[in-house]
Design an enzyme around this catalytic site. Structure first.
Site, short mmCIF file in Angstrom:
data_model
loop_
_atom_site.label_atom_id
_atom_site.label_comp_id
_atom_site.label_asym_id
_atom_site.label_seq_id
_atom_site.Cartn_x
_atom_site.Cartn_y
_atom_site.Cartn_z
N ARG A 1 -11.17 1.57 6.81
CA ARG A 1 -10.35 1.26 8.00
C ARG A 1 -10.53 2.33 9.06
O ARG A 1 -10.44 3.53 8.77
CB ARG A 1 -8.88 1.16 7.58
CG ARG A 1 -8.74 0.08 6.51
CD ARG A 1 -7.33 -0.28 6.22
NE ARG A 1 -7.34 -1.36 5.23
CZ ARG A 1 -6.28 -1.94 4.74
NH1 ARG A 1 -5.07 -1.57 5.16
NH2 ARG A 1 -6.39 -2.89 3.85
N ARG B 1 -2.51 7.50 5.07
CA ARG B 1 -3.32 6.66 5.96
C ARG B 1 -4.71 7.26 6.06
O ARG B 1 -4.90 8.30 6.70
CB ARG B 1 -2.65 6.59 7.33
CG ARG B 1 -3.21 5.55 8.29
CD ARG B 1 -2.42 5.50 9.58
NE ARG B 1 -1.03 5.12 9.37
CZ ARG B 1 -0.62 3.86 9.22
NH1 ARG B 1 -1.47 2.87 9.31
NH2 ARG B 1 0.65 3.59 9.01
N GLU C 1 5.39 1.49 2.83
CA GLU C 1 4.64 0.35 2.30
C GLU C 1 3.57 0.78 1.30
O GLU C 1 2.75 1.65 1.58
CB GLU C 1 3.96 -0.39 3.47
CG GLU C 1 3.13 -1.57 3.00
CD GLU C 1 2.35 -2.24 4.13
OE1 GLU C 1 2.72 -2.04 5.31
OE2 GLU C 1 1.39 -2.95 3.81
N SER D 1 1.47 -5.39 -0.32
CA SER D 1 1.78 -6.42 0.65
C SER D 1 1.19 -7.72 0.14
O SER D 1 0.07 -7.74 -0.34
CB SER D 1 1.13 -6.03 1.97
OG SER D 1 1.33 -7.03 2.92
N ARG E 1 -1.89 5.55 -1.87
CA ARG E 1 -0.45 5.45 -1.68
C ARG E 1 0.28 5.46 -3.02
O ARG E 1 1.40 5.98 -3.12
CB ARG E 1 -0.09 4.21 -0.87
CG ARG E 1 -0.49 4.40 0.59
CD ARG E 1 0.03 3.33 1.51
NE ARG E 1 -0.48 3.58 2.86
CZ ARG E 1 -0.18 2.85 3.93
NH1 ARG E 1 0.63 1.81 3.80
NH2 ARG E 1 -0.67 3.16 5.10
#
Length: 419
Positions: free
Chosen positions: A258, A273, A345, A348, A385
């Site tokens: 990403r 992140r 988060e 998801s 995460r």
RNA sequence: GGAGGAUUCGCAUAGCGGCCGAGUGCGCACGCUUGGAAAGCGUGUAUAGGGCAACCUAUCGAGGGUUCAAAUCCCUCAUCCUCCGCCA
């Protein structure tokens, strides 16, 4: 892509959905007008073509003067057909362009609002109270020799990291546990390509609003996937699946890439992140009537994972304005991160109904005919995460970290020690 | 990277520029036959779009072109196979 027939018959539903997402609702009417013109153009073209086909057959059997005369007519007609064909193609493209801009029609149950308007569905576990000052995952990662963000930055730039020693072992344990659970639940494990071509990227909807987060290798015109959802969804591209085989479930393990453009100030510390991470993703192709149930199942498997990691979390029903364009409803699980004093988060799950399948041309066949399948995806575990959550929640005063029982068989110990 | 060959209906194949949306075999479905099964016989067997419908249109890897007319001729691209080179 939403269904054109549905759009024609329920324009108000689509307008309301666009409003709920804070997206342009005027596209609906533009698309309807374009579709009307498109159908007129199709009729004109097909009438001309039918005439041409008949004439052509006459030419074949005619001879002499008759043939010369017919050829004259046919020649003129051929020109008209070509024009009508061009016009039809143009209007078809225009209509498709407009329809493609419309996001999936919201599930009426999805909360309406912006990002902060999510609804908390439940809390599981209670945030731990520390009788010492809790260390964040960066500090713990250093003490355990598990995470090296400094060398990550040196070698690969910001938002890069090394997992070393316990960190690397923890990834292997998490992946092994995830795959073992997925197998138990009937998933087929998959190691997919992470380098995909434009149709795969486009079909899954990542070249729309999410395009700036995608790495593109221009020289070869291929993309690095941000999630194995892309190669898993595209796996059955242009295929017709037997109805009795549904649901078909895959658990993909892959690296994810990403760009994280537009997140400059956010989560700069640590590995919350990052540009590259590994993830086990669940993906399901199912009958559209089963999609809501399947979505609940995916959420349950995600919860099972968090429960096994013994991490407090909450489940949120993501608000309409924060949904991806393919999703009609999305549930996030947010793990408690002690040093941030917040839920963040970690997984998801989205119900994309037939939206993605229509783009990718994935259908099922039963007695009633051939129709688009529903696709759903959900994170089983996103490694960094989850590492953050485990380190921070299970830390001890001396900086060591207890290993959740479920992972011990994969690590052969119950605690990560200082190095 | 270089040289050849291939790509047609679920699979295997046939296919002189008009009679090919496409034949044959296998498979599959239904029916007949049979005590039951197999065999045999018969019928059927793609997808999408437009139209209330009859029906029409499109699709022979993809995209262009030639032609009144393209599965069939030309160009570009993609994929697969074989050989050579390189290589984890």
């Amino acid at each position: 892509m939403i269904d054109l027939k549905f759009l024609r018959e329920n324009p108000e539903v689509v307008r309301a959905s666009q409003r709920g997402r804070f997206e342009d609702e005027t596209i609906v009417d533009k698309a309807l007008v374009s579709d009307e013109n498109r159908r007129i153009a199709i009729n004109e073209f097909e009438a001309l073509r039918a005439e041409q086909n008949t004439l052509s057959k006459l030419v074949a059997s005619a001879k002499g003067d008759e043939k010369t005369a017919l050829l004259e007519n046919s020649k003129a007609l051929a020109m008209k057909v070509k024009e009508a064909d061009a016009k039809r193609t143009e209007l078809e493209d225009a209509t498709k362009n407009l329809v493609m801009q419309l996001s999936n029609v919201l599930d009426p149950a999805a909360p309406i609002g912006k990002e902060e308007d999510f609804v908390v569905l439940e809390h599981v576990g209670a945030p731990r109270t520390f009788d010492f000052v809790a260390r964040d995952h960066v500090e713990l990662g250093k003490l355990l020799g598990a995470i090296d963000t400094e060398r990550g930055a040196k070698v690969a730039g910001s938002r890069s990291y090394y997992l070393t020693g316990s960190g690397a072992m923890l990834e292997f344990a998490l992946v092994n546990y995830a795959i073992a659970s997925a197998l138990k639940a009937g998933f087929t494990p998959v190691i997919p390509p992470v380098l995909v071509n434009p149709p795969a990227m486009e079909g899954t909807g990542f070249l729309g609003q999410a395009a700036e987060n995608v790495y593109h290798l221009e020289k070869d015109d291929v993309y690095l996937v941000g999630t194995s959802e892309v190669p898993l969804a595209a796996f059955h591209m242009d295929e017709v699946l037997p109805a009795e085989k549904l649901p078909i479930r895959y658990a993909g393990y892959s690296s994810c890439f990403r760009r994280e453009a537009g997140t400059y100030g956010k989560d700069t510390r640590g590995i919350i992140r990052v540009h590259q991470f590994d993830k086990v993703e669940m993906f399901s192709f199912c009958h559209p009537d089963q999609a809501i149930e399947e979505h609940k199942r995916l959420l349950q498997w995600e919860k099972d994972f968090l429960n096994a990691m013994e991490i407090p979390y909450r489940v949120i029903d993501v608000a309409s304005g924060d949904l991806g364009s393919s999703a009609n409803r999305k549930f996030d699980i947010e793990a408690w991160i002690p040093t941030q004093n917040a839920y963040r988060e970690v997984t998801s799950t989205s119900n994309c109904t037939e939206f993605q399948a229509r783009r990718l041309n994935i259908r099922y066949k039963d007695a009633d005919g051939t129709k688009a399948v529903a696709t759903l995806n959900g994170t089983l575990v996103a490694i960094p995460r989850m590492i953050v959550a485990i380190l921070e929640n299970h830390q001890n005063a001396d900086g060591t970290v207890n290993i959740p029982a479920a992972l011990r068989p994969f690590l052969n110990k119950d605690r990560f020690e200082l190095v």
